[in-house]
Scaffold this motif. Sequence first.
Motif, PDB file in Angstrom:
ATOM      1  N   LEU A   1       0.828  -1.207   0.000  1.00 21.73           N
ATOM      2  CA  LEU A   1       0.000   0.000   0.000  1.00 21.73           C
ATOM      3  C   LEU A   1       0.860   1.255   0.000  1.00 21.73           C
TER       4      LEU A   1
ATOM      5  N   HIS B   1       0.877   3.874  -3.106  1.00 23.72           N
ATOM      6  CA  HIS B   1       0.193   5.138  -2.847  1.00 23.72           C
ATOM      7  C   HIS B   1       1.063   6.205  -2.195  1.00 23.72           C
TER       8      HIS B   1
ATOM      9  N   GLY C   1      -0.582   5.753   1.578  1.00 20.36           N
ATOM     10  CA  GLY C   1      -0.428   4.335   1.874  1.00 20.36           C
ATOM     11  C   GLY C   1      -0.784   4.004   3.306  1.00 20.36           C
TER      12      GLY C   1
END
Length: 204
Positions: A118, A122, A127
């Motif tokens: 994540l 991101h 994230g």
Amino acid sequence: MAAPALTRDYGAILGDSTADDHLGYTPIDQLYTSPQTEQNLAIAGSGADSQRSEWQNWGTANQIRCKWATIRVGLNDFDPGTTSAAITARYQRLASAVKRRISGKVILSTVTPCRERLVSVHGEVDGEFCYQQWLALNQAIQGGGSTPITGCDGVASSHTATLNDGLGNLLALYDHGDGIHINNAGRTIVAASEMAALTASGAI
């Protein structure tokens, strides 16, 4: 005239790339040890909404003959542009759609660790925001938080702890190498966790 009796019972598996044959790994249904036949409806890239469509398209007759179902999605729902409440609501709609038609038990399965992925996709801030979504969804699946998932018959969660490095990341031992996809060793752990929950619920 009564409809002809169905002679075979099925268990259905709903999920994402951790359950189908993505990246050449063994489909999760082949790792289950149930005496019944499993119908694997999982598709790589699926989120809760797309798996709900897959379930509905499978057809009423197939749904009703199902003696159990496991639901393991979420990895593709985390997004910095949405809220935890929206993600949980999608999962609840899927769980409710399955439970409405199935003749047996429905088991919810917590999402596998993916924090590192994540953050890499991101960025640090977004994230970590998505990681909070991961935490919230897993809490809801287990019946906690402000919007718990309700109406089902059991939860498989032991696999998430086993696969976790303690910081929300997927342990290297079970990692395909991208921080999110589990290898066959990881899939075996997930299958055992879900089979234990099915057994505890009386589904098998």
